[in-house]
Design an enzyme around this catalytic site. Structure first.
Site, mmCIF file in Angstrom:
data_model
loop_
_atom_site.group_PDB
_atom_site.id
_atom_site.type_symbol
_atom_site.label_atom_id
_atom_site.label_comp_id
_atom_site.label_asym_id
_atom_site.label_seq_id
_atom_site.Cartn_x
_atom_site.Cartn_y
_atom_site.Cartn_z
ATOM 1 N N HIS A 145 0.821 -1.221 0.000
ATOM 2 C CA HIS A 145 0.000 0.000 0.000
ATOM 3 C C HIS A 145 0.862 1.282 0.000
ATOM 4 O O HIS A 145 0.458 2.299 0.556
ATOM 5 C CB HIS A 145 -0.961 -0.015 1.203
ATOM 6 C CG HIS A 145 -0.283 -0.054 2.542
ATOM 7 N ND1 HIS A 145 -0.698 -0.872 3.576
ATOM 8 C CD2 HIS A 145 0.777 0.628 3.048
ATOM 9 C CE1 HIS A 145 0.081 -0.678 4.625
ATOM 10 N NE2 HIS A 145 0.975 0.234 4.326
ATOM 11 N N HIS A 178 -1.361 4.698 9.953
ATOM 12 C CA HIS A 178 -0.033 5.322 9.955
ATOM 13 C C HIS A 178 -0.026 6.662 10.671
ATOM 14 O O HIS A 178 0.771 7.540 10.360
ATOM 15 C CB HIS A 178 0.465 5.528 8.530
ATOM 16 C CG HIS A 178 0.661 4.270 7.737
ATOM 17 N ND1 HIS A 178 -0.376 3.491 7.301
ATOM 18 C CD2 HIS A 178 1.796 3.663 7.311
ATOM 19 C CE1 HIS A 178 0.103 2.452 6.628
ATOM 20 N NE2 HIS A 178 1.413 2.523 6.623
ATOM 21 N N HIS A 213 10.628 -4.104 3.640
ATOM 22 C CA HIS A 213 11.087 -2.728 3.438
ATOM 23 C C HIS A 213 11.477 -2.095 4.765
ATOM 24 O O HIS A 213 11.008 -2.503 5.832
ATOM 25 C CB HIS A 213 10.063 -1.861 2.702
ATOM 26 C CG HIS A 213 8.739 -1.617 3.365
ATOM 27 N ND1 HIS A 213 7.872 -2.604 3.749
ATOM 28 C CD2 HIS A 213 8.108 -0.457 3.683
ATOM 29 C CE1 HIS A 213 6.765 -2.081 4.258
ATOM 30 N NE2 HIS A 213 6.886 -0.775 4.248
ATOM 31 N N GLU A 223 4.596 -5.100 8.497
ATOM 32 C CA GLU A 223 3.230 -4.980 7.964
ATOM 33 C C GLU A 223 2.695 -6.336 7.500
ATOM 34 O O GLU A 223 1.502 -6.477 7.236
ATOM 35 C CB GLU A 223 3.190 -3.963 6.816
ATOM 36 C CG GLU A 223 3.381 -2.538 7.315
ATOM 37 C CD GLU A 223 3.325 -1.497 6.204
ATOM 38 O OE1 GLU A 223 3.140 -0.319 6.520
ATOM 39 O OE2 GLU A 223 3.497 -1.852 5.009
HETATM 40 FE FE LIG Z 1 2.566 1.204 5.398
#
Ligand SMILES: [Fe+2]
Length: 286
Positions: A12, A59, A192, A239
């Site tokens: 996302h 977030h 990531h 995530e």
């Molecule tokens: Fe994210």
């Protein structure tokens, strides 16, 4: 009764929203990622879900570090998106399904998950970008139940706990008396890291392991500690907790119908998958 038709998981990354707004889907940089959704579009057109239960991580739009629930479930009639400061357009609101939300909330608490219940809830890019990817350029034809998992502030819930959360939701969906076609969605990942000395870290081998194991052996992945997961997948690779919950909610015989893996999108390993969820006839009869 509700039917769990299957699951979709996708990254996302906020820059995807900008690429959609600027109509860059066919640019050489973006094309391999967006083409990964052709199969998803066909699957959704065939399966026609009524509702999507979306496992994602806020977030900082709805929750911030001062008050951050481990698990939060939406129970609103409508979910609003607001400016997050990423330069991506604010999306349309998405309709909720409060009756289904309360059914899931009751079942989760009964199952000893101490969740936060949200009758007013903002949703950020972790929900709106997957929606825009799944249903581009049209009204989003599903109602949603957003389920937020803390992947931001440690201590995070374990992979095992998130798998169990998904399993609890899967059981609750199966017991929902309305004839609904429900899909489950996991957003974020894969490997990531946004900051620190390892910023830009991507681990292709570990991502492939995750994509291989999550279909039939999610318990293998559930054995990783959060710290080991960060080591293998990067600080934001956690995530994947959303993917684990999504997988847990697939209660039948799960099969991989589609996989697209592309690196990098921004500084993230982008993966898009579709999982089928066939009814386990034997288990039902037992
Ligand atoms: Fe994210």
């Amino acid at each position: 009764m509700a039917t769990i038709i299957g699951g979709v998981a996708t990254t996302h990354v906020p820059s995807i929203g900008k690429a959609i707004a600027d109509k860059k889907q066919n640019d050489p940089y973006w094309r391999p990622f967006f083409r990964g959704f052709d199969y998803v579009h066909g699957w959704l057109a065939k399966e026609k879900p009524d509702v999507a239960v979306v496992f994602y991580n806020d977030h900082g739009l709805n929750f911030f570090l001062d008050k951050l629930p481990t698990f939060a479930v939406g129970a609103a009639k409508e979910y609003r998106n607001e400016d997050e400061g990423w330069g991506i357009p604010v999306s349309r609101s998405i309709a909720g399904d409060p009756d289904l939300s309360w059914h899931l909330i009751n079942a989760l608490v009964e199952d000893e998950f101490d969740i936060t219940m949200c009758q007013d809830m903002l949703i950020d890019h972790a929900v709106t970008i997957p929606m825009a990817l799944m249903w581009p350029g049209e009204n989003w034809p599903v109602r949603i139940v957003p389920v937020d998992i803390n992947t931001v502030q440690h201590p995070l819930p374990s992979l095992k706990r998130c798998l169990k959360l998904g399993q609890s939701i899967g059981r609750a969906l199966e017991s929902y008396p309305q004839d609904l076609r429900v899909m489950v969605v996991g957003t974020g990942g894969l490997s990531h890291q946004l900051d620190g000395p390892r910023a830009g870290f991507i681990n292709k081998e570990f991502d492939q392991l995750c994509l291989d194991k999550i279909v039939a052996e999610p318990e293998t992945l559930a054995r990783y500690s959060i710290h080991d997961w960060v080591k293998e997948s990067g600080a934001q690779g956690v995530e994947f907790l959303n993917w684990m919950a999504m997988r847990g909610a697939l209660t039948g015989r799960v099969s991989e119908l589609h996989r697209n893996y592309h690196i990098p999108i921004s500084n993230t390993a982008a993966a898009t998958v579709v999982y089928g969820n066939a009814k386990e006839v034997q288990r039902k009869a037992a």
